[in-house]
Write a protein that holds these residues in place. Structure first.
Motif, mmCIF file in Angstrom:
data_model
loop_
_atom_site.group_PDB
_atom_site.id
_atom_site.type_symbol
_atom_site.label_atom_id
_atom_site.label_comp_id
_atom_site.label_asym_id
_atom_site.label_seq_id
_atom_site.Cartn_x
_atom_site.Cartn_y
_atom_site.Cartn_z
ATOM 1 N N VAL A 41 -65.178 30.124 10.362
ATOM 2 C CA VAL A 41 -65.910 29.209 11.245
ATOM 3 C C VAL A 41 -66.867 29.994 12.146
ATOM 4 N N GLU A 42 -66.393 31.091 12.707
ATOM 5 C CA GLU A 42 -67.243 31.896 13.587
ATOM 6 C C GLU A 42 -68.353 32.597 12.808
ATOM 7 N N ASN A 43 -68.122 32.841 11.535
ATOM 8 C CA ASN A 43 -69.101 33.526 10.694
ATOM 9 C C ASN A 43 -70.350 32.689 10.448
ATOM 10 N N THR A 44 -70.287 31.387 10.742
ATOM 11 C CA THR A 44 -71.460 30.525 10.544
ATOM 12 C C THR A 44 -72.562 30.798 11.561
ATOM 13 N N ASP A 45 -72.241 31.463 12.662
ATOM 14 C CA ASP A 45 -73.181 31.691 13.776
ATOM 15 C C ASP A 45 -73.609 30.390 14.446
ATOM 16 N N ALA A 46 -72.866 29.314 14.213
ATOM 17 C CA ALA A 46 -73.051 28.059 14.943
ATOM 18 C C ALA A 46 -71.878 27.922 15.922
ATOM 19 N N ASP A 47 -71.887 26.850 16.717
ATOM 20 C CA ASP A 47 -70.804 26.669 17.677
ATOM 21 C C ASP A 47 -69.486 26.447 16.931
ATOM 22 N N PRO A 48 -68.486 27.340 17.089
ATOM 23 C CA PRO A 48 -67.259 27.238 16.297
ATOM 24 C C PRO A 48 -66.511 25.927 16.485
ATOM 25 N N ALA A 49 -66.440 25.419 17.716
ATOM 26 C CA ALA A 49 -65.695 24.182 17.964
ATOM 27 C C ALA A 49 -66.369 23.002 17.274
ATOM 28 N N THR A 50 -67.685 22.971 17.315
ATOM 29 C CA THR A 50 -68.424 21.879 16.678
ATOM 30 C C THR A 50 -68.275 21.932 15.162
ATOM 31 N N VAL A 51 -68.345 23.141 14.601
ATOM 32 C CA VAL A 51 -68.188 23.303 13.153
ATOM 33 C C VAL A 51 -66.790 22.890 12.722
ATOM 34 N N ALA A 52 -65.767 23.339 13.441
ATOM 35 C CA ALA A 52 -64.387 22.998 13.078
ATOM 36 C C ALA A 52 -64.165 21.488 13.136
ATOM 37 N N ALA A 53 -64.721 20.843 14.148
ATOM 38 C CA ALA A 53 -64.548 19.401 14.294
ATOM 39 C C ALA A 53 -65.230 18.625 13.173
ATOM 40 N N ALA A 54 -66.212 19.258 12.513
ATOM 41 C CA ALA A 54 -66.966 18.579 11.452
ATOM 42 C C ALA A 54 -66.282 18.656 10.091
ATOM 43 N N ILE A 55 -65.232 19.446 9.974
ATOM 44 C CA ILE A 55 -64.553 19.610 8.678
ATOM 45 C C ILE A 55 -63.889 18.295 8.279
ATOM 46 N N ASP A 56 -64.283 17.761 7.135
ATOM 47 C CA ASP A 56 -63.674 16.507 6.684
ATOM 48 C C ASP A 56 -62.664 16.681 5.558
ATOM 49 N N ILE A 57 -62.651 17.865 4.909
ATOM 50 C CA ILE A 57 -61.639 18.178 3.897
ATOM 51 C C ILE A 57 -61.188 19.616 4.113
ATOM 52 N N ILE A 58 -59.884 19.840 4.052
ATOM 53 C CA ILE A 58 -59.347 21.195 4.037
ATOM 54 C C ILE A 58 -58.501 21.332 2.782
ATOM 55 N N ALA A 59 -58.759 22.388 2.010
ATOM 56 C CA ALA A 59 -58.053 22.597 0.746
ATOM 57 C C ALA A 59 -57.442 23.984 0.753
ATOM 58 N N GLY A 60 -56.167 24.079 0.421
ATOM 59 C CA GLY A 60 -55.457 25.348 0.451
ATOM 60 C C GLY A 60 -54.927 25.754 -0.904
ATOM 61 N N THR A 61 -54.965 27.064 -1.186
ATOM 62 C CA THR A 61 -54.260 27.592 -2.345
ATOM 63 C C THR A 61 -52.771 27.651 -2.018
ATOM 64 N N ARG A 62 -51.968 27.779 -3.049
ATOM 65 C CA ARG A 62 -50.507 27.691 -2.893
ATOM 66 C C ARG A 62 -49.921 29.097 -2.868
ATOM 67 N N GLN A 63 -49.303 29.473 -1.746
ATOM 68 C CA GLN A 63 -48.710 30.809 -1.666
ATOM 69 C C GLN A 63 -47.373 30.847 -2.397
ATOM 70 N N PHE A 64 -46.878 32.071 -2.657
ATOM 71 C CA PHE A 64 -45.667 32.231 -3.464
ATOM 72 C C PHE A 64 -44.472 31.486 -2.893
ATOM 73 N N GLU A 65 -44.319 31.454 -1.577
ATOM 74 C CA GLU A 65 -43.124 30.864 -0.988
ATOM 75 C C GLU A 65 -43.031 29.359 -1.210
ATOM 76 N N ILE A 66 -44.124 28.726 -1.625
ATOM 77 C CA ILE A 66 -44.086 27.299 -1.944
ATOM 78 C C ILE A 66 -44.540 27.041 -3.384
ATOM 79 N N SER A 67 -44.366 28.063 -4.248
ATOM 80 C CA SER A 67 -44.757 27.932 -5.655
ATOM 81 C C SER A 67 -43.562 27.707 -6.578
#
Length: 508
Positions: A41-67
């Motif tokens: 989020v900070e790497n965008t060089d835009a306001d981090p809070a505004t960018v985070a609030a704009a996220i409408d989908i979050i997708a995660g890979t599955r780590q070993f402990e839940i595989s």
């Protein structure tokens, strides 16, 4: 000017903590992913809070402990993606947890880039992590932390995705864990090339020594140590055999605490949120392919579906392999790298290099999430050298799934790929007949030895003399195990018989 619906990657982040470093915390998978997500989020060089609030989908890979179905040793979140989202101030409408496989980061990037292009999303965060270092560190300690979290909320859990990767038959015959699975592929490739055991091990070491040089300079590496060809190829107490043909230093390093994330949004959203254009990187080429089941493949030493994926991604990007300036090829073992090089005519000594991270044995093998680190490195590399192209090849299963992404700052509208149509070609590949309960005279097609089992156990793929059908067998027969571990067993004559616990082989 590109269409405002065109997807662009605008932020990437990585995080690593190493056992033995000062400040090592033994972090949870959620905290590792959140650290990377915040960095993205900070790497965008835009306001981090505004960018985070704009996220409408979050997708995660599955780590070993839940595989798998066993409980997470230190506890887990009931909604991994939403736990990460909460850490960075995001509250997306949709949370997704992907199936297993090293292809999953690139697959998710491609899937949600297409969703953005279609107007189904505006801002998507893809993230993942692996906390195997924490799990091992606390395994025998009294002061175990509790990584349990209850956050609730919507979650699209896509399941484990084991289908087509392993089944009861393969598990019965010891194909549990990646080294034994890839050892079979590796020795099948060696058979096709006509190389000796020593020559093939030397080739693997020559492939991987340059990877270690890259890892040694990467601040996110789990093992930033340069290794020589001799050091990799020589079997010692510190470089013991894991499964033929692999000494320890040439297998994916799985004791890691690593996280990575990438933020994708439409060009229109990037402008609205104030993300500078020099942060924009386009997914110019992409493809996702699935291979035949392991035992059906005509050549166990190749994965042609992976090659189809690379060629399709290049077609979508409108370039050839010579137009690629940088590569990150999935490298859990030598085979996936060799396979791509074999299939597209790429030299293993290509001056462009074959990794941007340093590869899984040296940079680290954070479970299903490795290629998200490769994507982060590719994005940064393309920002530093505008107008060029980087290719990320992401491998999953037993060379079962392959996803490719081609990245560039060079703008272009979104182009769909033909992966679904090409999958029909894979379905039409010739398939080898399999006899699950094998009995009679046979020959060894490929093999490995499990040195992690007592007694040492050979795992064999053979062909029955009677009809040429393929089968799996294991052996603890001293003479046969000695041949498998110290001789040249390819093509050797064996006898196989069925038992209640799988097929057993002995020397003929």
């Amino acid at each position: 000017m590109v269409d405002p619906r065109t997807p662009v990657i605008v932020g990437v982040g990585q995080f690593t903590e190493r056992l033995g470093d000062s400040g090592y915390r033994g972090m949870s998978s959620v905290d590792l992913a959140a650290a990377a997500a915040q960095a993205a989020v900070e790497n965008t060089d835009a306001d981090p809070a505004t960018v985070a609030a704009a996220i409408d989908i979050i997708a995660g890979t599955r780590q070993f402990e839940i595989s798998g179905r066993t409980p997470a040793p230190l506890g887990k979140s009931d909604n991994y993606p939403r736990s990460v989202a909460a850490r960075i101030g995001a509250d997306p409408a949709r949370a997704v947890l992907e199936v297993i496989g090293g292809q999953s980061p690139q697959h998710l990037i491609t899937e949600f880039a297409a969703a953005i292009a279609a107007g189904e999303a505006d801002v998507v965060l893809v993230m993942g992590s692996e906390n195997t270092s924490s799990l091992r560190y606390f395994a025998d300690r009294e002061d175990k932390p509790d990584h349990s979290e209850v956050v609730g909320g919507q979650l699209e859990d896509r399941g484990y995705g084991y289908d087509g990767i392993f089944d009861e038959y393969t598990v019965t015959h010891g194909l549990i864990g990646a080294p034994v699975q890839y050892g079979l592929l590796e020795n099948a490739r060696r058979a096709r090339l006509g190389l000796s055991v020593a020559d093939y091990r030397q080739a693997m070491a020559e492939l991987f020594a340059p990877f270690s040089k890259v890892a040694a300079k990467n601040p996110y590496s789990s093992a930033p140590t340069e290794r020589s060809v001799d050091e990799l190829a020589t079997v010692t107490a510190a470089n013991r055999m894991i499964c033929d043909p692999y000494p320890r230093l040439m297998v994916a390093r799985d004791q890691v605490n690593q996280g990575a994330a990438a933020l994708i949004m439409s060009v229109g959203s990037a402008r609205e949120l104030g993300v500078p254009e020099d942060k924009w990187v386009y997914l110019r080429g992409h493809a996702d392919m699935k291979e035949q089941k392991l035992l059906e493949r005509a050549d166990l030493g190749a994965s042609p579906a992976s090659i189809l994926a690379v060629h399709e991604a290049l077609r979508v990007a409108g370039i050839g392999i010579d137009g690629i300036a940088a590569f990150d090829l999935y490298s859990c073992f030598a085979f996936p790298v060799f396979n791509i090089c074999d299939g597209v005519g790429l030299s293993t000594e290509d001056e462009r290099g074959l990794t941007l991270t340093g590869g899984l044995p040296f940079f680290g093998g954070p479970g299903n999430n490795y290629s998200l680190h490769g994507i982060a490195e590719a994005v940064n590399e393309m920002r530093d050298t505008p107008g060029r192209f980087a290719l990320v090849g992401a491998n999953g299963g037993i060379a079962s799934k392959y996803s490719v992404g081609i990245y560039s700052t060079e703008p272009a509208d979104w182009v769909a790929d033909r992966s679904a149509d090409l999958q029909a070609e894979v379905a039409a590949f010739p398939a080898v007949a399999v006899t699950e309960q094998a009995d009679g005279a046979a020959t060894i097609e490929t093999y490995t030895v499990r040195y992690d089992w007592t007694p040492h156990t050979g795992v064999i793929v053979g062909r029955l003399d009677a009809d040429g059908s393929r089968f799996l067998a294991t052996t603890t027969d001293e003479a046969l195990v000695a041949l498998l571990s110290g001789g040249e067993p390819l093509g050797a004559r064996i006898s196989v018989r069925p038992t209640e616990k799988g097929n057993r082989a002995t020397l003929a």
